[in-house]
Design an enzyme around this catalytic site. Structure first.
Site, PDB file in Angstrom:
ATOM      1  N   GLN A   1      11.538  26.483   0.027  1.00 29.75           N
ATOM      2  CA  GLN A   1      10.363  27.157   0.601  1.00 29.75           C
ATOM      3  C   GLN A   1      10.718  27.609   2.020  1.00 29.75           C
ATOM      4  O   GLN A   1      10.182  27.119   3.010  1.00 29.75           O
ATOM      5  CB  GLN A   1       9.174  26.188   0.606  1.00 29.75           C
ATOM      6  CG  GLN A   1       7.860  26.812   1.036  1.00 29.75           C
ATOM      7  CD  GLN A   1       7.222  27.677  -0.040  1.00 29.75           C
ATOM      8  OE1 GLN A   1       7.146  27.283  -1.179  1.00 29.75           O
ATOM      9  NE2 GLN A   1       6.784  28.864   0.334  1.00 29.75           N
TER      10      GLN A   1
ATOM     11  N   ASP B   1       0.818  -1.229   0.000  1.00 29.39           N
ATOM     12  CA  ASP B   1       0.000   0.000   0.000  1.00 29.39           C
ATOM     13  C   ASP B   1       0.848   1.274   0.000  1.00 29.39           C
ATOM     14  O   ASP B   1       0.314   2.383   0.019  1.00 29.39           O
ATOM     15  CB  ASP B   1      -0.949   0.006   1.208  1.00 29.39           C
ATOM     16  CG  ASP B   1      -0.196   0.017   2.532  1.00 29.39           C
ATOM     17  OD1 ASP B   1       1.064  -0.005   2.515  1.00 29.39           O
ATOM     18  OD2 ASP B   1      -0.856   0.059   3.585  1.00 29.39           O
TER      19      ASP B   1
ATOM     20  N   LYS C   1       8.188  35.186 -11.806  1.00 26.59           N
ATOM     21  CA  LYS C   1       6.802  35.633 -11.946  1.00 26.59           C
ATOM     22  C   LYS C   1       5.999  35.139 -10.737  1.00 26.59           C
ATOM     23  O   LYS C   1       6.512  34.393  -9.907  1.00 26.59           O
ATOM     24  CB  LYS C   1       6.200  35.042 -13.222  1.00 26.59           C
ATOM     25  CG  LYS C   1       6.834  35.533 -14.498  1.00 26.59           C
ATOM     26  CD  LYS C   1       6.163  34.857 -15.680  1.00 26.59           C
ATOM     27  CE  LYS C   1       6.852  35.242 -16.982  1.00 26.59           C
ATOM     28  NZ  LYS C   1       6.431  34.392 -18.109  1.00 26.59           N
TER      29      LYS C   1
ATOM     30  N   SER D   1      16.755  22.692 -11.476  1.00 25.44           N
ATOM     31  CA  SER D   1      15.504  21.966 -11.234  1.00 25.44           C
ATOM     32  C   SER D   1      14.752  21.829 -12.563  1.00 25.44           C
ATOM     33  O   SER D   1      14.949  20.858 -13.295  1.00 25.44           O
ATOM     34  CB  SER D   1      14.697  22.727 -10.184  1.00 25.44           C
ATOM     35  OG  SER D   1      13.471  22.111  -9.956  1.00 25.44           O
TER      36      SER D   1
ATOM     37  N   GLY E   1      15.310  23.862 -14.980  1.00 24.00           N
ATOM     38  CA  GLY E   1      16.258  24.375 -15.977  1.00 24.00           C
ATOM     39  C   GLY E   1      15.919  25.775 -16.464  1.00 24.00           C
ATOM     40  O   GLY E   1      16.691  26.381 -17.226  1.00 24.00           O
TER      41      GLY E   1
ATOM     42  N   ASP F   1      25.378  27.011 -10.295  1.00 24.35           N
ATOM     43  CA  ASP F   1      24.233  27.268  -9.416  1.00 24.35           C
ATOM     44  C   ASP F   1      24.156  26.168  -8.351  1.00 24.35           C
ATOM     45  O   ASP F   1      24.807  25.132  -8.481  1.00 24.35           O
ATOM     46  CB  ASP F   1      22.936  27.305 -10.238  1.00 24.35           C
ATOM     47  CG  ASP F   1      21.876  28.194  -9.606  1.00 24.35           C
ATOM     48  OD1 ASP F   1      22.054  28.609  -8.446  1.00 24.35           O
ATOM     49  OD2 ASP F   1      20.860  28.465 -10.272  1.00 24.35           O
TER      50      ASP F   1
HETATM   51  C1  R5P Z   1      17.088  29.433  -7.056  1.00 19.89           C
HETATM   52  O1  R5P Z   1      17.050  30.425  -6.475  1.00 19.89           O
HETATM   53  C2  R5P Z   1      18.204  28.461  -7.249  1.00 19.89           C
HETATM   54  O2  R5P Z   1      19.471  28.985  -6.998  1.00 19.89           O
HETATM   55  C3  R5P Z   1      18.136  27.905  -8.636  1.00 19.89           C
HETATM   56  O3  R5P Z   1      18.509  28.921  -9.524  1.00 19.89           O
HETATM   57  C4  R5P Z   1      16.758  27.449  -8.973  1.00 19.89           C
HETATM   58  O4  R5P Z   1      16.219  26.715  -7.937  1.00 19.89           O
HETATM   59  C5  R5P Z   1      16.751  26.657 -10.229  1.00 19.89           C
HETATM   60  O5  R5P Z   1      15.436  26.304 -10.520  1.00 19.89           O
HETATM   61  P1  R5P Z   1      15.008  26.102 -12.009  1.00 19.89           P
HETATM   62  O6  R5P Z   1      15.987  25.140 -12.635  1.00 19.89           O
HETATM   63  O7  R5P Z   1      13.624  25.501 -11.926  1.00 19.89           O
HETATM   64  O8  R5P Z   1      15.009  27.430 -12.657  1.00 19.89           O
END
Ligand code: R5P
Length: 294
Positions: free
Chosen positions: A89, A27, A186, A220, A222, A216
Site C-alpha cells: 500500500q 488481553d 479489478k 499472497s 495466489g 515474483d
Molecule cells: C504484486 O504486484 C506482486 O508482485 C504480486 O504479484 C502480488 O502481490 C501477488 O498477490 P496475489 O498472490 O494475491 O495475486
C-alpha cells in the site's frame, strides 16, 4: 557490521538462537524483555525480527524493542525484517486512502530504526540501498538464489525461461531477458476485505515446449500466479515452476497452484512449509551471520 550487538527475536529462531523474549499478556498486549539491554548502551545494535505473520502484533513488539534501545542510548540500530508488511500500500488510489507503506516506514525511522535490511521489498523494484519516507533501507534480492534452486530441482539442468507475472517484479528477471506479463487488477469489490482480484493479464510469449520459471516478489492469495499459470498452460509450456521470495500462501493457494505444477516454493523470509531457499546466506553477505549473543 563488526562488533554490533545482535538481538534475536524468538520468531527468528529457525536461523539464530533468540536472546530476547516476546510474550503476550492474556488481553493480547505484548510483553517484551531484552536481557542484554545494558550492553547496548553506546553500541551498534542489529535486531533480527520477522514482521509476518501477525504483522500488527509483530510491529508493536519491534516498536517496544526500538524504544528500549533509544532509552538506553544505543548508537546505530539496524533492523533485519525479511518481509515488510504494508509494503503493497505505497500509493493512494482512493480519496482518503492511507498510504500505509509510508506510515510504517516513517514510524520505524522515528522509533529509532536507523536502517532496515529487508528482502525484495515490494515498492522498491530494485536491489540495493534506498530511502523511503524517512527510512533508510537495504533491499536484498533472493531472485538469483530462487532461480538456481529451480534449475537444480525442477528443471534438472535443462534451460528455462524466467518470467514475472507482473511488471513490478521485472527487476528480478532483468538478466534473464526481462520478460513480464502486464497485469491489471479489478477495483475493490466491497469495504470489508481490501482486495482487488486480477482482472487482466497480457503477454505474448512463445513458451511452447519450453521450461518456464514464474518468479515474483510474493505469492499472497495466489491469484497472480494462477492467472499466469493459465496463460503458460494455454501456451503449452513444457515444465512450469512457481517461486517467490515471500510465501504468504493465503486461501490454500498452494493446492490451487499444484493443479498446474508440483513445483512451487519460496524463500524462508516468511516461515512456511514450501520455504526451500534460506535467506541465511544472503544475510551472511551483509556480515550478519555470526550473531554476538549475550
Ligand atoms: C504484486 O504486484 C506482486 O508482485 C504480486 O504479484 C502480488 O502481490 C501477488 O498477490 P496475489 O498472490 O494475491 O495475486
Amino acid at each position: 557490521m563488526p562488533k554490533a550487538i545482535h538481538l534475536i527475536s524468538p520468531n527468528f529462531s529457525d536461523i539464530f538462537s533468540p536472546n530476547i523474549e516476546i510474550g503476550q499478556f492474556p488481553d493480547g498486549d505484548i510483553h517484551v524483555r531484552v536481557p542484554p539491554i545494558l550492553e547496548c548502551r553506546g553500541q551498534d545494535v542489529v535486531i533480527f525480527h520477522r514482521l509476518y505473520p501477525r504483522q500488527n502484533t509483530s510491529l508493536m513488539g519491534l516498536f517496544l524493542i526500538l524504544d528500549s534501545l533509544k532509552e538506553i542510548g544505543a548508537k546505530h540500530v539496524t533492523v533485519v525484517a525479511p518481509y515488510l508488511p504494508y509494503s503493497r500500500q505505497d500509493k493512494k488510489k482512493l480519496n482518503g486512502e492511507v498510504a500505509s507503506a509510508f506510515v510504517v516506514c516513517n514510524m520505524l525511522a522515528r522509533a529509532g530504526c536507523d536502517k532496515l535490511i529487508t528482502f525484495d521489498c515490494h515498492f522498491l523494484n530494485k536491489e540495493g540501498p534506498a530511502e523511503f519516507g524517512e527510512l533508510k533501507i537495504e533491499n536484498i534480492s533472493m531472485g538469483k538464489a530462487l532461480v538456481e534452486y529451480a534449475k537444480a530441482t525442477a528443471f534438472l539442468g535443462e534451460p528455462c525461461e524466467v518470467i514475472t507475472p507482473d511488471m513490478g517484479a521485472n527487476y528480478l528477471v532483468k538478466e534473464h531477458g526481462g520478460k513480464s506479463y502486464s497485469k491489471v487488477r479489478k477495483e475493490y469489490e466491497g469495504d470489508k476485505i481490501a482486495y482487488r482480484d486480477v482482472g487482466q493479464m497480457d503477454g505474448d510469449f512463445d513458451v511452447k515446449d519450453k521450461n518456464v520459471l514464474l518468479l515474483d516478489d510474493m505469492i499472497s492469495t495466489g491469484a497472480t500466479m494462477i492467472c499466469a499459470l493459465e496463460k503458460l498452460t494455454e501456451g503449452r509450456a513444457k515444465k512450469i515452476c512457481c517461486a517467490a521470495t515471500h510465501g504468504l500462501f493465503l486461501y490454500n493457494c498452494v493446492d490451487k497452484i499444484k493443479k498446474f505444477t508440483p513445483y512451487v516454493f519460496s524463500s524462508d523470509s516468511i516461515i512456511n512449509d514450501n520455504a526451500k531457499v534460506s535467506i541465511k546466506e544472503k544475510l551472511a553477505d551483509f556480515g550478519v551471520s555470526q550473531p554476538t549473543l549475550f
